[in-house]
Design an enzyme around this catalytic site. Structure first.
Site, PDB file in Angstrom:
ATOM      1  N   HIS A  72      15.127   3.886  -1.527  1.00 36.50           N
ATOM      2  CA  HIS A  72      13.717   3.797  -1.140  1.00 36.50           C
ATOM      3  C   HIS A  72      13.021   2.762  -2.038  1.00 36.50           C
ATOM      4  O   HIS A  72      13.223   2.764  -3.255  1.00 36.50           O
ATOM      5  CB  HIS A  72      13.044   5.169  -1.280  1.00 36.50           C
ATOM      6  CG  HIS A  72      11.688   5.214  -0.672  1.00 36.50           C
ATOM      7  ND1 HIS A  72      10.589   4.641  -1.275  1.00 36.50           N
ATOM      8  CD2 HIS A  72      11.243   5.727   0.501  1.00 36.50           C
ATOM      9  CE1 HIS A  72       9.531   4.819  -0.499  1.00 36.50           C
ATOM     10  NE2 HIS A  72       9.902   5.481   0.586  1.00 36.50           N
ATOM     11  N   GLU A 105      10.137   2.562  -3.258  1.00 44.10           N
ATOM     12  CA  GLU A 105       9.364   3.094  -4.397  1.00 44.10           C
ATOM     13  C   GLU A 105      10.280   3.346  -5.594  1.00 44.10           C
ATOM     14  O   GLU A 105       9.941   3.032  -6.734  1.00 44.10           O
ATOM     15  CB  GLU A 105       8.661   4.398  -3.997  1.00 44.10           C
ATOM     16  CG  GLU A 105       7.837   4.968  -5.148  1.00 44.10           C
ATOM     17  CD  GLU A 105       7.426   6.415  -4.946  1.00 44.10           C
ATOM     18  OE1 GLU A 105       7.000   6.778  -3.841  1.00 44.10           O
ATOM     19  OE2 GLU A 105       7.542   7.186  -5.917  1.00 44.10           O
ATOM     20  N   CYS A 154      -2.775   8.414   3.569  1.00 43.63           N
ATOM     21  CA  CYS A 154      -3.090   9.072   2.300  1.00 43.63           C
ATOM     22  C   CYS A 154      -3.944   8.089   1.493  1.00 43.63           C
ATOM     23  O   CYS A 154      -4.105   6.928   1.886  1.00 43.63           O
ATOM     24  CB  CYS A 154      -1.809   9.413   1.541  1.00 43.63           C
ATOM     25  SG  CYS A 154      -0.857   7.933   1.155  1.00 43.63           S
TER      26      CYS A 154
HETATM   27 FE1  F3S Z   1       0.154   8.184  -0.867  1.00 44.52          FE
HETATM   28 FE2  F3S Z   1       0.083   7.347  -3.331  1.00 44.52          FE
HETATM   29 FE3  F3S Z   1       0.667   9.819  -2.818  1.00 44.52          FE
HETATM   30  S1  F3S Z   1       0.796   6.213  -1.582  1.00 44.52           S
HETATM   31  S2  F3S Z   1       1.705   9.768  -0.848  1.00 44.52           S
HETATM   32  S3  F3S Z   1      -1.282   8.847  -2.448  1.00 44.52           S
HETATM   33  S4  F3S Z   1       1.657   8.518  -4.290  1.00 44.52           S
END
Ligand code: F3S
Length: 283
Positions: A127, A129, A12
């Site tokens: 997690h 995050e 991503c």
């Molecule tokens: Fe990737 Fe950032 Fe979304 S790491 S899943 S683009 S929050």
């Protein structure tokens, strides 16, 4: 005879950015020590490649505290403020590769908690995050992941600010927010779910439905790849989970005419292309 590769397969935006930043730093500090705080992504191949370029992984706060020199890279998940404080106190330079979408959540929770709001993070408390977000929320933060936890949630103050882990399921988020909102009157809800995961899953489901065989590429330990595999298996009986091209049994694909390919968020393009090119040849 067709191979359909998902547009959303692989990194991503935030992961791609973080991986690029590691390679940039490795190049910039050739011959010096470069560290990532935790593995930058769940992919053995990439971590090995980075190690060969002089980038090592730090696994704990203790290890971080023992550092004497080098440059530290913070991965896309982000870290609690306390980690940045340690690095600053020690005078160790660091490069923040926290995904800008996650950084935005850090800013929101820091601001709202300074305004007296109790922060609720909808997500998985273990997690990284979520641990990171919690670490920017002052003292008053609660992590809520299940219906039971939302029902049990109780605080003296009525000012609550709810945010979400970026990869949390939207329907579950809505359900938990409703439960909490019913008990309080001053609730700010910020849907901080990132659409990248959902888009990847929806595209994979769509492709899996129309092909005869589906390949899901990703590290065994990557939870988002496991989820993709589950989604694709439900839509296509011939779904295979592979880490690299080596895991692919070409014989399984000889009798099919259409193959779909998707990959988890930590799968490098190089691996995806390799699989795609080889599948094309056998078909
Ligand atoms: Fe990737 Fe950032 Fe979304 S790491 S899943 S683009 S929050």
């Amino acid at each position: 005879m067709k191979v359909e590769l998902a547009n959303t397969a692989g990194f991503c935006f935030g992961v791609k950015r973080a991986v690029e930043m590691v390679y940039e730093q490795a190049e910039k500090h050739k011959g010096e020590r470069v560290y990532t705080f935790g593995p930058i992504i769940h992919n053995e191949e990439v971590i090995k490649d980075m190690e060969e370029r002089g980038v090592s992984v730090i696994h704990s706060v203790e290890e971080l505290e023992d550092l004497k020199d080098g440059t530290v890279i913070i991965r896309s998940h982000g870290v609690p403020k306390a980690i940045c404080d340690i690095l600053e106190e020690k005078g160790i330079p660091y490069v923040d590769a926290t995904c800008p979408f996650v950084k935005k959540i850090h800013k929101i929770v820091a601001k709202k908690s300074a305004e007296g709001y109790h922060i609720v993070i909808i997500g998985n408390g273990s997690h990284p995050e979520v641990e990171g977000i919690k670490g920017w929320a002052g003292d008053g933060a609660t992590v809520v992941q299940t219906t039971e936890e939302a029902e049990r949630f109780k605080i003296a103050s009525n000012k609550v600010c709810i945010v979400s882990q970026t990869t949390f399921n939207y329907n579950k988020f809505k359900e938990l927010v409703e439960i909490i909102s019913e008990k309080m009157y001053n609730v700010i809800v910020l849907n901080t779910i990132c659409s990248a995961t959902k888009e990847r899953q929806e595209e994979a489901r769509g492709i899996a439905k129309r092909v005869e065989a589906m390949l899901v590429i990703g590290d065994r330990r990557s939870s988002n790849t496991q989820k993709l595999f589950e989604i694709c298996s439900n839509a296509c009986a011939d779904t295979y989970y592979i880490q690299t091209l080596d895991d692919l049994d070409m014989n399984q694909l000889r009798s099919v005419e259409t193959v779909g390919i998707t990959a988890g968020a930590s799968t490098p393009n190089k691996i995806i292309e390799e699989v795609q090119n080889n599948v094309r040849i056998i078909i």
